[in-house]
Design a protein around this motif. Structure first.
Motif: not given
Ligand SMILES: Nc1ncnc2c1ncn2[C@@H]1O[C@H](COP(=O)(O)OP(=O)(O)OP(=O)(O)O)[C@@H](O)[C@H]1O
Ligand SMILES: [Mg+2]
Lengths: 230, 380
Positions: A170-173, A48-50
């Motif tokens: 937004a990455d796990e905000p 996901k982050s990638t």
């Protein structure tokens, strides 16, 4: 709704030139509509982050291309990409990432100042308004390190919006916030999405949060496993 | 640019103690530089002053002949260069002084004391009760002749020479030049006294000159004079006669330069390594700024500005420290070592410190421009 961003066969291999390269993304094709509110879910390590970092031009894909408003990002130079991020994208990271040396207000204004425009009365008013929207009108002159985690995250949200970006990533905000605060922050993002027509792409582990979004994309082993729109 | 400067300022203010330590490091370097520079400069100046401060720095003679139309030569020479501080005619001959049984070989020098005193400072070197020669046949002798001839002020001595007629001199005083050779043999008098001995009319043997800028003697002033006056005259300068003094001075300058270079190198290394650590400390901030779209060039400017700011404050404090050091050295050391420094020298030290600090920030700046957002996010 027209597409604002599309991924064309995006693959990512980490450590490409090492002994054990790891392929993390496999020919991902995705389209995001303007003003949509999207979530990405998936197991830890699924990529996901990638994916989000590649969308945000913080990282380059190993192959494939990203089109922003039908323009390819692959051909842009580092400086052009920086300008693109500054103008068109807003970032909200899990670990807040405010500049600790600056106040809440100064942090919010930072993307604007990076764009090398003169600070105007209008932009100050806009920053004020954004801080008001995220409920921090009274904290704007506080040094960011003196704010609580939730307050810092809300400053980061205001900051991501100052340049009127087309897309907020937004990455796990809310990854390290309590559930009440998490709830509030998602409502806030949702309001902003309605008010400013900003496209949101949000990684979350929280299924109840995901279910409130317009579209849920599940990533599994570096591929799009489910893609459900309401 | 403005943003990079402001971020640099904030970064420095945010870690005050670290900033202070670097500034102090630079300041100590600058103050040592100023202290050593001023000390060596002072020593050189005093060496130059004692060696050539009270003598002719450029001398004009006529080969194998005396100078007869010297008034014209004086005015021609004087107008040829604006580096000329004093110009005076002198006439010299030799012989011996006799008093009873005692006799000493001496040099008789006739001066125009209105101008010559500015070069030789006779009036400061007279012993108590002495005065400068005023009329024909009045002489003032080197202090050593007082004992060797057994005379005192008011004595009359006889001048003998193989070539000229003998005559009597009245001793009106003694001088002490603190140079044995001069104290042993110089007999100073008026120009017309020597002209009377030689008996060739209104002539002199040398034109003597002192300069404002002594180091310009050979390469500037000599050439300027040479252009104006006739070829029958020979011009010699202190520089061509004092090669060993000059190479000594050069040696001092080189060692002073070496010390200063080492000070700068250590300052540069210190700043460079500390700023390299700062880049690591601030990598999270750099990552955020880059995610928000700051260009790599602007990111590295932050560290160049940090280096420059450190240099500016280090230089200012260093100058104050250096002046304090010099002040306490001259006040408390009990020596009267002369100190030479001027605004130009201070400005140069400050400029070098600022340039060196900025330069030292170059490698951290490059490092920061290479840092990617991904590295920061991964290591968070
Ligand atoms: N720089 C890297 N070098 C090598 N492998 C990496 C690198 N970054 C991530 N990976 C690997 O790529 C895979 C996907 O990582 P990614 O961070 O995208 O997962 P994720 O879905 O965001 O997981 P999480 O939910 O835990 O944040 C993981 O197996 C991870 O170990
Ligand atoms: Mg992740």
């Amino acid at each position: 709704m027209p597409s604002i961003l599309s991924l064309k066969k995006v693959s990512k291999t980490y450590g490409e030139n090492t002994k054990n390269p790891t392929k993390v993304l496999f020919d991902v094709d995705l389209d995001f509509e303007e003003s949509s509110f999207n979530s990405i879910i998936g197991q830890s390590g699924s990529g996901k982050s990638t994916l989000l970092n590649i969308i945000g031009s913080l990282d380059r894909p190993t192959s494939g291309d990203i089109l922003f408003k039908n323009e390819s990002l692959a051909s842009l130079s580092k400086n052009d990409l920086a300008a693109f991020r500054n103008r068109s994208l807003g970032f909200i990271f899990q670990f807040h990432y405010l500049l600790p040396e600056f106040t809440a207000m100064e942090n919010v204004l930072m993307p604007y100042r990076i764009s090398k425009r003169e600070i105007t009365k209008e932009v100050i008013e806009r920053a004020d308004e954004l801080l008001e929207i995220v409920g921090l009108g009274n904290f704007k002159n506080k040094l960011s390190t003196n704010l609580s985690g939730g307050q810092q995250q809300r400053v980061a949200i205001a900051r991501s919006l100052i340049n009127n970006p087309s897309i907020v990533l937004a990455d796990e905000p809310t990854g390290n916030l309590d559930s009440d605060t998490t709830e509030k922050i998602y409502e806030l993002l949702r309001d902003i999405n309605r008010k400013f027509k900003t496209t949101f792409i949000i990684i979350t582990h929280n299924r109840t949060v995901a279910e409130k979004t317009d579209r849920v994309i599940e990533i599994k082993d570096g591929k799009v496993y489910l893609d459900i729109s309401k | 640019m403005k943003l990079a400067f402001q971020i640099a300022k904030r970064f420095l203010l945010a870690s005050k103690r670290q900033t202070l330590v670097i500034i102090l490091g630079i300041a100590v370097g600058v103050s040592v530089q100023i202290f050593i520079g001023a000390l060596i400069g002072g020593l050189q100046d005093s060496l130059v002053d004692t060696t050539i401060g009270s003598r002719s720095q450029i001398t004009i003679t006529k080969t194998d002949e005396l100078i007869s139309d010297y008034d014209e030569l004086l005015s021609l020479t004087e107008s040829s260069s604006n580096n000329i501080r004093v110009i005076t005619p002198t006439i010299t001959t030799s012989g011996s002084l006799v008093k009873g049984e005692n006799s000493e070989i001496i040099v008789v020098r006739g001066f125009d004391y209105n101008t010559a005193d500015d070069i030789y400072k006779f009036s400061e070197k007279l012993t108590p009760g002495s005065e400068l020669p005023n009329t024909t046949n009045e002489v003032v002798l080197g202090i050593n002749l007082k004992d060797s001839l057994g005379i005192e002020i008011g004595s009359v001595v006889t001048f003998d020479s193989a070539v000229y007629e003998s005559r009597s001199f009245t001793v009106v005083g003694f001088f002490d030049f603190a140079v044995k050779e001069i104290n042993n043999s110089w007999t100073i008098t008026t120009i017309d006294t020597v002209q009377g001995i030689i008996n060739q009319g209104d002539v002199v043997s040398n034109i003597e000159i002192q300069l404002n800028e002594v180091f310009d003697a050979e390469e500037v002033t000599k050439l300027e004079i040479d252009e104006q006056i006739s070829d029958e005259y020979t011009i010699s300068t202190w520089i061509s006669e004092n090669e060993s003094l000059l190479s000594g001075l050069q040696g001092q300058s080189t060692s002073s330069l070496m010390i200063q270079i080492f000070v700068i190198v250590s300052v540069v290394l210190g700043i460079s390594s500390t700023l390299a650590i700062t880049v690591l400390q601030k990598s999270k901030q750099l990552g955020i700024l880059k995610a928000m779209g700051i260009k790599d060039g602007d990111a590295s400017l932050i560290f160049l500005f940090e280096g420059m700011l450190l240099g500016v404050f280090g230089a200012i404090i260093g100058i104050l420290l250096g002046i304090g050091l010099l002040y306490s050295f001259t006040t408390f050391s009990g020596t009267d070592i002369p100190i030479t420094f001027d605004a130009g020298f201070l400005a140069m030290s400050a400029g070098i410190a600022i340039a060196a600090s900025t330069l030292a920030a170059l490698s951290p700046a490059i490092k920061s421009s290479k840092l990617t957002v991904m590295e920061v996010i991964r290591n968070a």
